[in-house]
Design an enzyme around this catalytic site. Structure first.
Site, PDB file in Angstrom:
ATOM      1  N   GLY A 174       0.846  -1.195   0.000  1.00  0.00           N
ATOM      2  CA  GLY A 174       0.000   0.000   0.000  1.00  0.00           C
ATOM      3  C   GLY A 174       0.874   1.234   0.000  1.00  0.00           C
ATOM      4  O   GLY A 174       1.535   1.526   0.998  1.00  0.00           O
ATOM      5  N   ASN A 197       2.140  -2.513  -4.520  1.00  0.00           N
ATOM      6  CA  ASN A 197       0.870  -1.795  -4.607  1.00  0.00           C
ATOM      7  C   ASN A 197       0.008  -2.537  -5.616  1.00  0.00           C
ATOM      8  O   ASN A 197       0.498  -2.975  -6.658  1.00  0.00           O
ATOM      9  CB  ASN A 197       1.085  -0.348  -5.055  1.00  0.00           C
ATOM     10  CG  ASN A 197      -0.129   0.517  -4.750  1.00  0.00           C
ATOM     11  OD1 ASN A 197      -0.256   1.061  -3.665  1.00  0.00           O
ATOM     12  ND2 ASN A 197      -1.039   0.623  -5.710  1.00  0.00           N
ATOM     13  N   ARG A 198      -1.270  -2.659  -5.305  1.00  0.00           N
ATOM     14  CA  ARG A 198      -2.155  -3.417  -6.200  1.00  0.00           C
ATOM     15  C   ARG A 198      -2.239  -2.753  -7.583  1.00  0.00           C
ATOM     16  O   ARG A 198      -1.936  -1.562  -7.731  1.00  0.00           O
ATOM     17  CB  ARG A 198      -3.549  -3.510  -5.582  1.00  0.00           C
ATOM     18  CG  ARG A 198      -4.181  -2.161  -5.478  1.00  0.00           C
ATOM     19  CD  ARG A 198      -5.525  -2.201  -4.814  1.00  0.00           C
ATOM     20  NE  ARG A 198      -6.005  -0.814  -4.704  1.00  0.00           N
ATOM     21  CZ  ARG A 198      -7.113  -0.451  -4.125  1.00  0.00           C
ATOM     22  NH1 ARG A 198      -7.877  -1.350  -3.561  1.00  0.00           N
ATOM     23  NH2 ARG A 198      -7.482   0.796  -4.072  1.00  0.00           N
ATOM     24  N   ALA A 246      -8.501   0.341   6.201  1.00  0.00           N
ATOM     25  CA  ALA A 246      -9.019  -0.543   7.253  1.00  0.00           C
ATOM     26  C   ALA A 246     -10.356  -1.149   6.809  1.00  0.00           C
ATOM     27  O   ALA A 246     -11.023  -0.623   5.920  1.00  0.00           O
ATOM     28  CB  ALA A 246      -9.203   0.252   8.530  1.00  0.00           C
ATOM     29  N   ASN A 272      -5.641   2.150  10.475  1.00  0.00           N
ATOM     30  CA  ASN A 272      -6.497   2.415  11.637  1.00  0.00           C
ATOM     31  C   ASN A 272      -7.600   1.356  11.701  1.00  0.00           C
ATOM     32  O   ASN A 272      -8.778   1.646  11.528  1.00  0.00           O
ATOM     33  CB  ASN A 272      -7.120   3.812  11.519  1.00  0.00           C
ATOM     34  CG  ASN A 272      -6.213   4.884  12.085  1.00  0.00           C
ATOM     35  OD1 ASN A 272      -5.436   4.633  13.020  1.00  0.00           O
ATOM     36  ND2 ASN A 272      -6.294   6.078  11.532  1.00  0.00           N
ATOM     37  N   SER A 298       0.826   6.767  14.387  1.00  0.00           N
ATOM     38  CA  SER A 298       0.336   8.138  14.414  1.00  0.00           C
ATOM     39  C   SER A 298       1.414   9.119  13.993  1.00  0.00           C
ATOM     40  O   SER A 298       2.598   8.882  14.190  1.00  0.00           O
ATOM     41  CB  SER A 298      -0.164   8.504  15.809  1.00  0.00           C
ATOM     42  OG  SER A 298      -0.576   9.855  15.810  1.00  0.00           O
ATOM     43  N   GLY A 299       0.961  10.213  13.426  1.00  0.00           N
ATOM     44  CA  GLY A 299       1.896  11.280  13.066  1.00  0.00           C
ATOM     45  C   GLY A 299       1.620  11.846  11.692  1.00  0.00           C
ATOM     46  O   GLY A 299       2.320  12.749  11.245  1.00  0.00           O
ATOM     47  N   LYS A 353      -4.629   3.216  19.840  1.00  0.00           N
ATOM     48  CA  LYS A 353      -4.592   4.213  18.755  1.00  0.00           C
ATOM     49  C   LYS A 353      -5.968   4.858  18.566  1.00  0.00           C
ATOM     50  O   LYS A 353      -6.095   6.057  18.303  1.00  0.00           O
ATOM     51  CB  LYS A 353      -4.114   3.556  17.450  1.00  0.00           C
ATOM     52  CG  LYS A 353      -4.171   4.476  16.218  1.00  0.00           C
ATOM     53  CD  LYS A 353      -3.328   5.715  16.409  1.00  0.00           C
ATOM     54  CE  LYS A 353      -3.205   6.697  15.287  1.00  0.00           C
ATOM     55  NZ  LYS A 353      -4.203   6.929  14.326  1.00  0.00           N
ATOM     56  N   HIS A 356      -6.338   7.309  21.185  1.00  0.00           N
ATOM     57  CA  HIS A 356      -5.481   8.449  20.786  1.00  0.00           C
ATOM     58  C   HIS A 356      -6.280   9.367  19.868  1.00  0.00           C
ATOM     59  O   HIS A 356      -6.308  10.580  20.043  1.00  0.00           O
ATOM     60  CB  HIS A 356      -4.233   7.910  20.061  1.00  0.00           C
ATOM     61  CG  HIS A 356      -3.459   8.949  19.313  1.00  0.00           C
ATOM     62  ND1 HIS A 356      -3.881   9.462  18.104  1.00  0.00           N
ATOM     63  CD2 HIS A 356      -2.299   9.592  19.599  1.00  0.00           C
ATOM     64  CE1 HIS A 356      -3.011  10.369  17.679  1.00  0.00           C
ATOM     65  NE2 HIS A 356      -2.041  10.455  18.565  1.00  0.00           N
ATOM     66  N   ASN A 357      -6.932   8.772  18.898  1.00  0.00           N
ATOM     67  CA  ASN A 357      -7.693   9.581  17.948  1.00  0.00           C
ATOM     68  C   ASN A 357      -8.878  10.269  18.623  1.00  0.00           C
ATOM     69  O   ASN A 357      -9.218  11.396  18.282  1.00  0.00           O
ATOM     70  CB  ASN A 357      -8.175   8.717  16.777  1.00  0.00           C
ATOM     71  CG  ASN A 357      -7.052   8.466  15.788  1.00  0.00           C
ATOM     72  OD1 ASN A 357      -5.886   8.559  16.138  1.00  0.00           O
ATOM     73  ND2 ASN A 357      -7.396   8.130  14.557  1.00  0.00           N
ATOM     74  N   GLU A 360      -7.534  13.100  20.297  1.00  0.00           N
ATOM     75  CA  GLU A 360      -7.193  14.038  19.204  1.00  0.00           C
ATOM     76  C   GLU A 360      -8.436  14.844  18.779  1.00  0.00           C
ATOM     77  O   GLU A 360      -8.370  16.065  18.621  1.00  0.00           O
ATOM     78  CB  GLU A 360      -6.647  13.219  18.032  1.00  0.00           C
ATOM     79  CG  GLU A 360      -6.399  13.952  16.733  1.00  0.00           C
ATOM     80  CD  GLU A 360      -6.017  12.950  15.615  1.00  0.00           C
ATOM     81  OE1 GLU A 360      -5.007  12.236  15.774  1.00  0.00           O
ATOM     82  OE2 GLU A 360      -6.742  12.880  14.600  1.00  0.00           O
ATOM     83  N   LYS A 429     -13.093   9.748   9.760  1.00  0.00           N
ATOM     84  CA  LYS A 429     -12.918   8.426   9.150  1.00  0.00           C
ATOM     85  C   LYS A 429     -13.367   7.305  10.070  1.00  0.00           C
ATOM     86  O   LYS A 429     -13.148   6.137   9.776  1.00  0.00           O
ATOM     87  CB  LYS A 429     -11.454   8.229   8.757  1.00  0.00           C
ATOM     88  CG  LYS A 429     -11.007   9.143   7.626  1.00  0.00           C
ATOM     89  CD  LYS A 429      -9.880   8.515   6.821  1.00  0.00           C
ATOM     90  CE  LYS A 429      -9.205   9.524   5.927  1.00  0.00           C
ATOM     91  NZ  LYS A 429      -8.215  10.343   6.643  1.00  0.00           N
ATOM     92  N   HIS A 613     -36.817  -2.017  39.737  1.00  0.00           N
ATOM     93  CA  HIS A 613     -35.400  -2.346  39.511  1.00  0.00           C
ATOM     94  C   HIS A 613     -34.582  -2.336  40.795  1.00  0.00           C
ATOM     95  O   HIS A 613     -33.398  -2.633  40.767  1.00  0.00           O
ATOM     96  CB  HIS A 613     -34.794  -1.372  38.493  1.00  0.00           C
ATOM     97  CG  HIS A 613     -35.348  -1.541  37.111  1.00  0.00           C
ATOM     98  ND1 HIS A 613     -35.208  -2.703  36.390  1.00  0.00           N
ATOM     99  CD2 HIS A 613     -36.086  -0.704  36.334  1.00  0.00           C
ATOM    100  CE1 HIS A 613     -35.802  -2.580  35.224  1.00  0.00           C
ATOM    101  NE2 HIS A 613     -36.362  -1.375  35.169  1.00  0.00           N
TER     102      HIS A 613
HETATM  103  C1  6PG Z   1      -2.778  10.185  13.420  1.00  0.00           C
HETATM  104  C2  6PG Z   1      -4.131  10.592  12.960  1.00  0.00           C
HETATM  105  C3  6PG Z   1      -4.462   9.823  11.740  1.00  0.00           C
HETATM  106  C4  6PG Z   1      -5.581  10.442  10.918  1.00  0.00           C
HETATM  107  C5  6PG Z   1      -6.919  10.105  11.444  1.00  0.00           C
HETATM  108  C6  6PG Z   1      -7.860  11.267  11.422  1.00  0.00           C
HETATM  109  O1  6PG Z   1      -2.696   9.800  14.566  1.00  0.00           O
HETATM  110  O2  6PG Z   1      -1.843  10.266  12.634  1.00  0.00           O
HETATM  111  O3  6PG Z   1      -5.077  10.378  13.927  1.00  0.00           O
HETATM  112  O4  6PG Z   1      -4.680   8.515  12.121  1.00  0.00           O
HETATM  113  O5  6PG Z   1      -5.415  11.785  10.771  1.00  0.00           O
HETATM  114  O6  6PG Z   1      -7.362   9.097  10.598  1.00  0.00           O
HETATM  115  O7  6PG Z   1      -9.099  10.775  11.377  1.00  0.00           O
HETATM  116  P1  6PG Z   1     -10.384  11.577  10.975  1.00  0.00           P
HETATM  117  O8  6PG Z   1     -10.405  11.625   9.485  1.00  0.00           O
HETATM  118  O9  6PG Z   1     -11.446  10.744  11.559  1.00  0.00           O
HETATM  119  O10 6PG Z   1     -10.286  12.942  11.565  1.00  0.00           O
END
Ligand code: 6PG
Length: 630
Positions: A174, A197-198, A246, A272, A298-299, A353, A356-357, A360, A429, A613
């Site tokens: 990918g 890559n496909r 994913a 993800n 992440s990053g 992760k 984390h999001n 975020e 996403k 209850h």
């Molecule tokens: C990271 C980000 C990365 C991406 C997310 C955002 O840690 O690098 O979180 O994974 O930016 O997919 O997701 P959304 O499109 O849901 O905001």
């Protein structure tokens, strides 16, 4: 990682031709050859001559000597061929201690009859034929080795070894933004790569080849769009890092690559993916002896290119085989340690992760709400807000997301601020959605993540609903909060966001028996990832002492001190009809935790009223349940 030196370790029972092949290989590679037998003590040699087999104790120092020889060779960035006899797994571990990724195991295999014949023909060797069985007894064939059939002629054997050792260390599948950036990062770290890559006619054609041509650092990589050749180009056990979409696409790819894999190969999913999917994939592939590691990465694009934060999980044994690869590209924390660490079993890496999001999402929303207040309630323009944020970012509020927002707010297109030209409909996403569901399933009130997610959803509602839009008219009395108060509110809300996020992780760890280490998770989030910040450094310290941030005295005091400012910010925003779901959620959470009276007794009474209850009583410590005929 040592990139220059390699130790070619030939193993096989006595008489399998290790010395002949080893010498031939060394001469073709123009490197030194060592016969492992030369490193035995005199007493070991005497013992063997007398027809007695060596035991583990006898062999220990010999194995250590070979490890020292290999270490010294590698320390001078040179390579060598070392021929050893049959080895148990535990022997190989002594030999390869601290050198794992620099050793190439080559196993010479053949029938006992053939070996016996060869031994009998051999002269001047101290190993009697009678001891051959003892060597077969200790032989444990290494999974991760190049296996060479000794019935072939020596040159063919050496050619096969050379062909196999020339194979790629890592395959990447990918080559979208993330896959391509990770590939470039790994190539710069000296890892030999095969890229796949496909092929999708007219859409994705020769992507791997084109990527290789576009970036000089990928010069030594090979490109494929045929899975069989791709799998064939990888050294065994194959290590394949997938950076694909994913969900269903990941399963489709796994099904496609499976026929080309063998026991011991390792598939790493860097997308993800949902943590439950990862768990299922691990179980499914385990049956075929394929290791599956789900890793959060992440990053974003820059992180992938210069140093991401990585959160791998699955079998620890398999993780150990890929750790050096993750370490070779991960970001480094303040102390220079890689921002990658084994998270735990099953899909815990992807779970972490996902949270984390979630954090975020709320971090982004808090900045957005602060911006909206300064812009619409206080009338500051984007440039001035960027200055305010920049000042905060220089101090204890430093974070990657705040820093990014400073840049965003300064960006102009023509005479306009670019931010004013961007449609205010937020995408997502799915990971924020999953984090909300997981928190809910685990019974954790992660209102801030939910608030941030729903704020994105509200932004997507149709114009017909959104025509309730109204102009914000700052209220001269309430909109005059000092910048310091706004800053204090943002500071408090961020702490609460992190408390909720880590509470989800802690609860999942207990629920699923993952034994997650919050301090390590905070540490690998101090750099490389999107939510890296000065606050995260503090979290790392806090989690060394307490598992819940609110138990940490310094944070407790800070929150107590800042709460009135958070309240002032919420009141001021609500006065001018500004939506601030994350800030209000954080304040509500604090109020709920500290309220003198909770509303839960009314809820319990209502539940008992209509559904019998039952409820428990305040002063009854027996845990008894009551029901009232209301
Ligand atoms: C990271 C980000 C990365 C991406 C997310 C955002 O840690 O690098 O979180 O994974 O930016 O997919 O997701 P959304 O499109 O849901 O905001």
């Amino acid at each position: 990682m040592n990139q220059n030196g390699k130790i070619y370790l030939l193993m096989g029972v006595s008489g399998s031709g290790k010395t002949t092949i080893g010498q031939l290989l060394a001469s073709q590679l123009r490197i030194d050859f060592f016969d492992g037998d030369d490193f035995h003590s005199v007493s070991n040699i005497e013992k063997m001559k007398s027809g007695q087999p060596l035991d583990d104790h006898d062999r220990h120092d010999w194995l250590k000597n070979i490890n020292t020889l290999a270490s010294k060779t590698l320390a001078t960035n040179t390579s060598a061929v070392i021929a050893c006899s049959a080895l148990k797994k535990q022997y190989r571990e002594i030999i390869s201690a601290n050198l794992k990724e620099s050793i190439i195991w080559i196993y010479l295999h053949g029938s006992k009859e053939l070996i016996q014949q060869r031994m009998a023909a051999r002269q001047n060797h101290y190993m009697p034929v009678a001891l051959l069985q003892s060597q077969f007894d200790i032989l444990e064939i290494p999974n991760e080795s190049i296996k060479i059939d000794i019935s072939l002629d020596p040159q063919t054997m050496v050619n096969t070894i050379l062909q196999e050792t020339n194979k790629s260390t890592l395959g990447i599948v990918g080559l979208g933004v993330m896959g391509k950036s990770l590939a470039r990062n790994w190539a710069r770290a000296g890892v030999k790569l095969s890229l796949y890559n496909r092929f999708v006619k007219g859409v994705e054609e020769q992507v791997a080849e084109k990527t290789i041509q576009a970036y000089p650092e990928l010069e030594k990589a090979s490109g494929f769009e045929d899975l069989q050749s791709f799998a064939h180009a990888l050294a065994k056990p194959r290590i394949i890092f997938m950076m694909i979409k994913a969900g269903k696409e990941t399963d489709v790819f796994i099904d496609e690559i499976l026929p080309h894999l063998e026991a011991g190969d390792i598939l790493i999913d860097g997308g993800n993916s949902h943590y439950a999917d990862t768990k299922n994939r691990i179980t499914r592939l385990e049956k075929q002896q394929i290791h599956f590691i789900g890793t959060g990465v992440s990053g974003g694009e820059k992180g992938a290119l210069y140093g991401p934060s990585m959160m791998p999980s699955g079998s620890f044994e398999a993780y150990q085989k890929i750790e050096h690869l993750l370490y070779s590209i991960a970001a480094k924390d303040k102390n220079g340690s890689p921002c990658a660490a084994y998270i735990g079993p099953e899909g815990s890496g992807h779970f972490v992760k996902m949270v984390h999001n979630g954090i975020e999402y709320a971090e982004m929303q808090l900045i957005a709400e602060t911006y909206a207040y300064l812009r619409y309630a206080q009338g500051l323009d984007p440039y001035r807000i960027a200055q305010v944020f920049d000042e905060w970012n220089q101090g204890s509020l430093h974070s990657y997301l705040l820093d990014s927002t400073v840049h965003i707010l300064q960006k102009k297109e023509g005479d306009d601020y670019l931010i004013d030209l961007i449609l205010d409909v937020a995408g997502n996403k799915g990971t924020g959605n999953w984090a909300t569901i997981a928190a809910s399933e685990l019974g954790i009130p992660a209102g801030m993540i939910t608030g941030a997610l729903f704020a994105r959803y509200v932004s997507t509602l149709k114009e017909s609903v959104r025509n309730l839009r109204q102009t914000i008219i700052p209220n001269s009395k309430t909109s005059q909060l000092s910048i310091e108060t706004v800053k204090a509110a943002y500071t408090a809300a961020r702490i609460i966001n992190h408390q909720q996020g880590f509470l989800i992780i802690r609860t999942a760890s207990l629920e699923f028996n993952w034994n997650l280490d919050l301090a390590t998770i905070a540490r690998i989030w101090t750099n490389g990832c999107i939510i890296r910040s000065t606050l995260m450094e503090k979290m790392m310290v806090a989690f060394h002492e307490h598992q819940d941030l609110f138990e940490y005295e310094e944070i407790k005091q800070e929150i107590t001190l800042l709460k009135s400012k958070l309240k002032a910010f919420c009141i001021s925003s609500l006065e001018v009809d500004l939506p601030i779901p994350c800030h209000t959620s954080s304040l509500d959470y604090l109020n709920s935790l500290s309220a003198m009276y909770s509303t839960a007794n009314i809820i319990q009474a209502q539940r008992d009223f209509f559904g019998a209850h039952t409820y428990q009583k305040m002063n009854d410590t027996s845990g008894a349940f009551y029901h009232t005929e209301w």
